[in-house]
Design a protein around this motif. Structure first.
Motif, PDB file in Angstrom:
ATOM      1  N   TRP A  17      -7.541   4.090  -4.289  1.00 11.34           N
ATOM      2  CA  TRP A  17      -7.004   5.102  -3.385  1.00 11.34           C
ATOM      3  C   TRP A  17      -7.290   6.490  -3.944  1.00 11.34           C
ATOM      4  O   TRP A  17      -7.063   6.753  -5.119  1.00 11.34           O
ATOM      5  CB  TRP A  17      -5.495   4.942  -3.224  1.00 11.34           C
ATOM      6  CG  TRP A  17      -5.092   3.766  -2.393  1.00 11.34           C
ATOM      7  CD1 TRP A  17      -4.654   2.550  -2.840  1.00 11.34           C
ATOM      8  CD2 TRP A  17      -5.071   3.689  -0.968  1.00 11.34           C
ATOM      9  NE1 TRP A  17      -4.377   1.732  -1.785  1.00 11.34           N
ATOM     10  CE2 TRP A  17      -4.611   2.400  -0.618  1.00 11.34           C
ATOM     11  CE3 TRP A  17      -5.401   4.577   0.059  1.00 11.34           C
ATOM     12  CZ2 TRP A  17      -4.469   1.990   0.704  1.00 11.34           C
ATOM     13  CZ3 TRP A  17      -5.260   4.172   1.372  1.00 11.34           C
ATOM     14  CH2 TRP A  17      -4.801   2.892   1.686  1.00 11.34           C
ATOM     15  N   SER A  28       0.839  -1.207   0.000  1.00 10.92           N
ATOM     16  CA  SER A  28       0.000   0.000   0.000  1.00 10.92           C
ATOM     17  C   SER A  28       0.870   1.253   0.000  1.00 10.92           C
ATOM     18  O   SER A  28       0.571   2.213  -0.701  1.00 10.92           O
ATOM     19  CB  SER A  28      -0.927   0.011   1.215  1.00 10.92           C
ATOM     20  OG  SER A  28      -1.876  -1.023   1.122  1.00 10.92           O
ATOM     21  N   TRP A  88      -4.904   9.836   2.437  1.00 11.71           N
ATOM     22  CA  TRP A  88      -5.488   9.032   1.370  1.00 11.71           C
ATOM     23  C   TRP A  88      -6.445   8.020   1.985  1.00 11.71           C
ATOM     24  O   TRP A  88      -6.223   7.533   3.099  1.00 11.71           O
ATOM     25  CB  TRP A  88      -4.400   8.276   0.615  1.00 11.71           C
ATOM     26  CG  TRP A  88      -3.482   9.157  -0.173  1.00 11.71           C
ATOM     27  CD1 TRP A  88      -2.426   9.895   0.307  1.00 11.71           C
ATOM     28  CD2 TRP A  88      -3.515   9.403  -1.570  1.00 11.71           C
ATOM     29  NE1 TRP A  88      -1.810  10.570  -0.712  1.00 11.71           N
ATOM     30  CE2 TRP A  88      -2.461  10.280  -1.887  1.00 11.71           C
ATOM     31  CE3 TRP A  88      -4.337   8.959  -2.600  1.00 11.71           C
ATOM     32  CZ2 TRP A  88      -2.207  10.719  -3.176  1.00 11.71           C
ATOM     33  CZ3 TRP A  88      -4.088   9.387  -3.897  1.00 11.71           C
ATOM     34  CH2 TRP A  88      -3.032  10.268  -4.169  1.00 11.71           C
ATOM     35  N   LYS A 120      -8.814   4.457   0.817  1.00 13.07           N
ATOM     36  CA  LYS A 120      -9.161   3.474  -0.203  1.00 13.07           C
ATOM     37  C   LYS A 120     -10.660   3.240  -0.154  1.00 13.07           C
ATOM     38  O   LYS A 120     -11.190   2.731   0.820  1.00 13.07           O
ATOM     39  CB  LYS A 120      -8.413   2.167   0.038  1.00 13.07           C
ATOM     40  CG  LYS A 120      -8.473   1.205  -1.114  1.00 13.07           C
ATOM     41  CD  LYS A 120      -7.567   0.018  -0.843  1.00 13.07           C
ATOM     42  CE  LYS A 120      -7.387  -0.830  -2.076  1.00 13.07           C
ATOM     43  NZ  LYS A 120      -6.490  -1.960  -1.798  1.00 13.07           N
ATOM     44  N   GLU A 145       1.285   9.749  -5.179  1.00 17.12           N
ATOM     45  CA  GLU A 145       1.762  11.105  -4.820  1.00 17.12           C
ATOM     46  C   GLU A 145       2.566  11.702  -5.984  1.00 17.12           C
ATOM     47  O   GLU A 145       2.378  12.862  -6.339  1.00 17.12           O
ATOM     48  CB  GLU A 145       2.642  11.057  -3.558  1.00 17.12           C
ATOM     49  CG  GLU A 145       1.889  10.913  -2.269  1.00 17.12           C
ATOM     50  CD  GLU A 145       1.275  12.219  -1.763  1.00 17.12           C
ATOM     51  OE1 GLU A 145       1.622  13.315  -2.256  1.00 17.12           O
ATOM     52  OE2 GLU A 145       0.434  12.139  -0.846  1.00 17.12           O
ATOM     53  N   THR A 201       0.393   3.570   6.762  1.00 18.50           N
ATOM     54  CA  THR A 201      -0.916   3.033   6.412  1.00 18.50           C
ATOM     55  C   THR A 201      -1.597   2.477   7.653  1.00 18.50           C
ATOM     56  O   THR A 201      -0.957   1.917   8.536  1.00 18.50           O
ATOM     57  CB  THR A 201      -0.812   1.931   5.337  1.00 18.50           C
ATOM     58  OG1 THR A 201       0.040   0.902   5.811  1.00 18.50           O
ATOM     59  CG2 THR A 201      -0.286   2.493   4.040  1.00 18.50           C
ATOM     60  N   VAL A 242       5.204   7.271   4.321  1.00 18.24           N
ATOM     61  CA  VAL A 242       3.827   6.799   4.197  1.00 18.24           C
ATOM     62  C   VAL A 242       3.522   5.884   5.373  1.00 18.24           C
ATOM     63  O   VAL A 242       4.253   4.932   5.629  1.00 18.24           O
ATOM     64  CB  VAL A 242       3.620   6.032   2.868  1.00 18.24           C
ATOM     65  CG1 VAL A 242       2.187   5.547   2.747  1.00 18.24           C
ATOM     66  CG2 VAL A 242       4.011   6.892   1.677  1.00 18.24           C
ATOM     67  N   ILE A 276       0.764   4.246  -2.714  1.00 19.15           N
ATOM     68  CA  ILE A 276       0.513   5.637  -2.308  1.00 19.15           C
ATOM     69  C   ILE A 276       1.657   6.539  -2.768  1.00 19.15           C
ATOM     70  O   ILE A 276       1.427   7.634  -3.284  1.00 19.15           O
ATOM     71  CB  ILE A 276       0.306   5.748  -0.784  1.00 19.15           C
ATOM     72  CG1 ILE A 276      -0.943   4.984  -0.348  1.00 19.15           C
ATOM     73  CG2 ILE A 276       0.275   7.192  -0.324  1.00 19.15           C
ATOM     74  CD1 ILE A 276      -2.234   5.515  -0.930  1.00 19.15           C
TER      75      ILE A 276
END
Length: 192
Positions: free
Chosen positions: A180, A72, A173, A175, A80, A141, A139, A76
């Motif tokens: 996403w 993930s 973000w 999903k 970006e 998640t 990032v 992401i």
């Protein structure tokens, strides 16, 4: 249960299982006294090999949470970069697909814009973005949500005037429906 020679004397009448065979305490004492092996070592090795192979196979077949988070995070990070390039190139359709319908952004001067307002600004022909780059992206998640922090550098010309920003960013973000989309973004200029 593994018994050593000195341990058999204290057994009561319970049934003990060793290497798949059931033995009474009296029988175990006899076998220990004769010095015979209570279990075939080769059988134990084969059973252990099968058990390890099963555990390793199960570990490969079921994705680990850390692996899912890593996948993930990679997605992401690429989104970006796609967002930044779409902004720089004024690709309205790409921006529209990346931004959730209820997207909101807070920019350097504290103003906030909706998805429509941000896309209108991005499509403005009087703004020419020469450099738009991100660095130090991290990032994190959490299920169907990801938080991105990092640095952003933009340089260009707006209404005939040169400008340059060095910002810190936070993007959120989510999903939704297997896709996403960014739902919130905040840019600020670090205090020097």
């Amino acid at each position: 249960m593994i018994l050593l020679p000195g341990q058999a004397a204290g057994l009561n009448s319970q049934v003990t299982v060793i290497c798949g065979s059931q033995s009474t305490p009296a029988r175990l004492r006899e076998e220990l006294a004769t010095g015979r092996e209570l279990c075939d070592i080769q059988t134990m090795r084969i059973q252990l090999t099968y058990a390890l192979a099963f555990c390793l196979g199960a570990g490969v077949a079921v994705p680990l949470p850390a692996q899912e988070k890593s996948d993930s995070a990679t997605i992401i990070r690429s989104l970006e970069l796609k967002w930044t390039e779409s902004y720089k190139q004024r690709q309205v359709e790409s921006l529209s697909a990346l931004l959730a319908d209820d997207f909101v952004i807070t920019v350097e001067d504290g103003n906030t814009y909706s998805k429509t307002g941000y896309i209108s600004h991005s499509a403005d022909a009087s703004v020419h973005v020469e450099v738009a780059e991100m660095s130090d992206l991290k990032v994190r998640t959490h299920g169907n949500t990801a938080v991105v922090t990092g640095a952003y550098h933009e340089r260009g010309e707006s209404n005939g005037k040169r400008y340059e920003y060095h910002d810190r960013l936070t993007d959120v973000w989510m999903k939704v429906g297997g896709r996403w989309q960014v739902i919130a973004s905040h840019y600020s200029v670090p205090v020097k």
